[in-house]
Enzyme design. Structure first.
Site, PDB file in Angstrom:
ATOM      1  N   HIS A   1     -52.733-110.699 -94.092  1.00 61.61           N
ATOM      2  CA  HIS A   1     -53.510-111.575 -94.964  1.00 61.61           C
ATOM      3  C   HIS A   1     -53.067-111.430 -96.408  1.00 61.61           C
ATOM      4  O   HIS A   1     -53.147-110.330 -96.978  1.00 61.61           O
ATOM      5  CB  HIS A   1     -54.996-111.252 -94.845  1.00 61.61           C
ATOM      6  CG  HIS A   1     -55.870-112.219 -95.575  1.00 61.61           C
ATOM      7  ND1 HIS A   1     -55.973-113.544 -95.204  1.00 61.61           N
ATOM      8  CD2 HIS A   1     -56.662-112.062 -96.665  1.00 61.61           C
ATOM      9  CE1 HIS A   1     -56.806-114.150 -96.019  1.00 61.61           C
ATOM     10  NE2 HIS A   1     -57.238-113.283 -96.916  1.00 61.61           N
TER      11      HIS A   1
ATOM     12  N   LEU B   1     -55.313-118.868-102.618  1.00 63.15           N
ATOM     13  CA  LEU B   1     -55.179-117.842-101.586  1.00 63.15           C
ATOM     14  C   LEU B   1     -56.530-117.528-100.972  1.00 63.15           C
ATOM     15  O   LEU B   1     -57.505-117.309-101.695  1.00 63.15           O
ATOM     16  CB  LEU B   1     -54.581-116.568-102.197  1.00 63.15           C
ATOM     17  CG  LEU B   1     -54.689-115.286-101.357  1.00 63.15           C
ATOM     18  CD1 LEU B   1     -53.894-115.414-100.065  1.00 63.15           C
ATOM     19  CD2 LEU B   1     -54.225-114.080-102.170  1.00 63.15           C
ATOM     20  N   SER B   2     -56.601-117.465 -99.648  1.00 61.00           N
ATOM     21  CA  SER B   2     -57.774-116.997 -98.924  1.00 61.00           C
ATOM     22  C   SER B   2     -58.989-117.841 -99.303  1.00 61.00           C
ATOM     23  O   SER B   2     -59.000-119.042 -99.058  1.00 61.00           O
ATOM     24  CB  SER B   2     -57.983-115.510 -99.206  1.00 61.00           C
ATOM     25  OG  SER B   2     -58.939-114.953 -98.352  1.00 61.00           O
ATOM     26  N   ALA B   3     -60.036-117.245 -99.903  1.00 62.50           N
ATOM     27  CA  ALA B   3     -61.174-118.040-100.330  1.00 62.50           C
ATOM     28  C   ALA B   3     -60.735-119.087-101.351  1.00 62.50           C
ATOM     29  O   ALA B   3     -61.261-120.205-101.378  1.00 62.50           O
ATOM     30  CB  ALA B   3     -62.252-117.142-100.921  1.00 62.50           C
TER      31      ALA B   3
END
Length: 493
Positions: A302, A164-166
């Protein structure tokens, strides 16, 4: 007169964005939650525990695993990377992957970074010294894979990575760095592989179209392991349309990158609607096996898509960056074939052929060849659906003068499954004169009313295209294609 924002101030805000709470999500704590001890933590039918001494650890990561009770040798292995201000514990508890580990029979590795490595506990997807083959955090994760294969007898041919994300950015890097290790991946609200090589470039990747061709994106993958000739991983891409932390353009760039690497076209070979306002697009290879899947979730901010509940297609728990829309783990596991299948088949009817477009004042008439078995057709303008018809003609009306529009058409069968989209055609409505172009700094574009700014970022008026930071140091060309409608046109005017 408003103060002109400094580049340094806006850059700092943008880099910290990966640690900013998603819209609708609970506020994240400022500290990393306490992790379990080395002793196994009991679960419904398996155990979650820390594994120490897993090998070379240049990335200074911790290794946690979840193993279902009675896991046989030769089972698959999934690596799940948490997002910023999260921990391995958070991902174990809320991502939903343990449900499918129990159900389908595979082990899960939860790598853990910390504030020692990054102030927001982000994986360093943007650091060439930590996210490349053989070094840093990437090397540490692969050492964990080797350790898990030794401990649990995992099948080295069925190792997958998601994040997820980073963590999604790091997952993409790992797929590029180690295609010989990972058979597939899933990038959730993440970024293209090796989009940035330094932290200074990170915010640009998060917020702006990088202007690269699909071949250039693909080259970023191919350059990480020169000479590799084996198969490339199967890649799932998950993105919310309302994500203001990692902008939706990243999903487009990921699609361009991995379809280029796989050698497949950028037109979907199959499209279908899923729960939670989700659209799935499949991109199949010459044999008809989907190599890339894009899952677009309408209105989601997000985070990782979860859907708590006991249903077969439900999973996870809500919280900061865990958003109740659809169980992404369920569809990702199916895409990888972890449910015992070979992954999704390419659904739907073939693409219509012979699409033509004829423009008159304010409208464009379309026509195409009939597809056998079609109950109706969906018409798409500039990628978005604008109509449905049971015939083989459609007229799009209310269009701006002197504007170019692109169209595709897809056939829909009797069950409602949308087939592959046709090749695109374009047409330009008459009148309006030649489009005007304006080259100026993002700051001056906003002052002139051709763009807007929000949160230190700039967006073209009308099209909403991201232009990067709102300051006097970033310059773009905007083309006016209609009243109050501007599009990025760098190098085109």
């Amino acid at each position: 007169m408003p103060l002109r924002p400094t580049a340094a101030a806006l850059f700092t805000a943008a880099v910290l964005a990966l640690g900013t709470a998603a819209p609708g999500a609970a506020a994240a704590s400022d500290t990393v939650p306490t992790l379990p001890s080395a002793a196994a933590t009991a679960a419904a039918s398996g155990s979650f525990q820390q594994v120490t001494g897993f090998g070379t650890n240049p990335g200074n990561l911790a290794m946690y695993t979840y193993t279902p009770a009675g896991l046989p040798s030769g089972a698959p292995l999934v690596v799940a990377l948490h997002g910023c201000v999260q921990s391995a514990t958070d991902y174990y508890r809320s991502s939903g992957w343990t449900k499918f580990a129990d159900q389908y029979g595979f082990a899960v590795v939860f790598p853990q970074t910390s504030s020692v490595n990054n102030s927001l506990s982000c994986f360093s997807w943007f650091d060439a010294g930590k996210a490349a083959r053989g070094v840093g955090e990437a090397r540490s994760v692969v050492e964990m894979v080797t350790k898990a294969e030794s401990l649990y007898g995992s099948d080295a041919r069925r190792v997958f990575v998601t994040g997820l994300s980073a963590g999604g950015g790091m997952a993409a890097d790992l797929l590029a760095d180690y295609p010989d290790v990972f058979a597939g991946g899933a990038i959730d609200s993440g970024l293209p592989a090796h989009c940035a090589a330094t932290q200074a470039a990170a915010s640009g990747c998060q917020n702006s179209d990088q202007g690269l061709t699909p071949a250039q994106w693909g080259d970023k993958v191919r350059a990480t392991y020169p000479g590799y000739t084996g198969p490339w991983p199967r890649v799932a891409i998950w993105q919310g349309t309302a994500d203001t932390v990692v902008r939706p353009v990243n999903a487009t760039e990921l699609r361009d990158q991995w379809t280029n690497v796989q050698g497949v076209g950028r037109q979907p070979t199959g499209t279908r609607s899923l729960p939670g306002g989700t659209t799935q697009e499949l991109y199949a290879d010459a044999s008809g096996k989907p190599a890339v899947a894009v899952f677009t979730i309408s209105g989601m901010g997000h985070g990782l898509a979860v859907h708590p509940g006991s249903g077969a297609d439900q999973c996870g728990a809500t919280g900061a960056y865990f958003l109740d829309t659809i169980c992404s783990g369920y569809y990702t596991a199916q895409f990888w074939g972890l449910d015992g299948g070979s992954g999704p088949t390419n659904p739907g009817l073939p693409a219509p052929t012979g699409l033509t477009a004829s423009a008159t004042a304010g409208s464009i008439a379309l026509g195409w060849q009939a597809v056998s078995g079609a109950a109706s057709y969906q018409v798409f303008r500039n990628g978005g659906q604008v109509g449905t018809t049971t015939g083989t003609t459609f007229t799009d009306t209310g269009l701006a003068a002197g504007t170019t529009y692109g169209y595709t058409v897809a056939a829909v069968d009797g069950s409602g499954t949308v087939g592959a989209r046709s090749a695109a055609v374009t047409a330009t409505t008459p009148g309006g004169g030649a489009p005007q172009c304006f080259t100026a700094s993002n700051y001056d574009q906003v002052l002139a009313g051709r763009a807007t700014q929000s949160g230190g970022l700039t967006f073209a008026l009308g099209s909403g295209q991201s232009m990067g930071l709102w300051n006097t140091f970033v310059t773009h060309t905007l083309k006016q294609t209609g009243p109050g409608f501007y599009m990025l046109a760098d190098g085109q005017c």
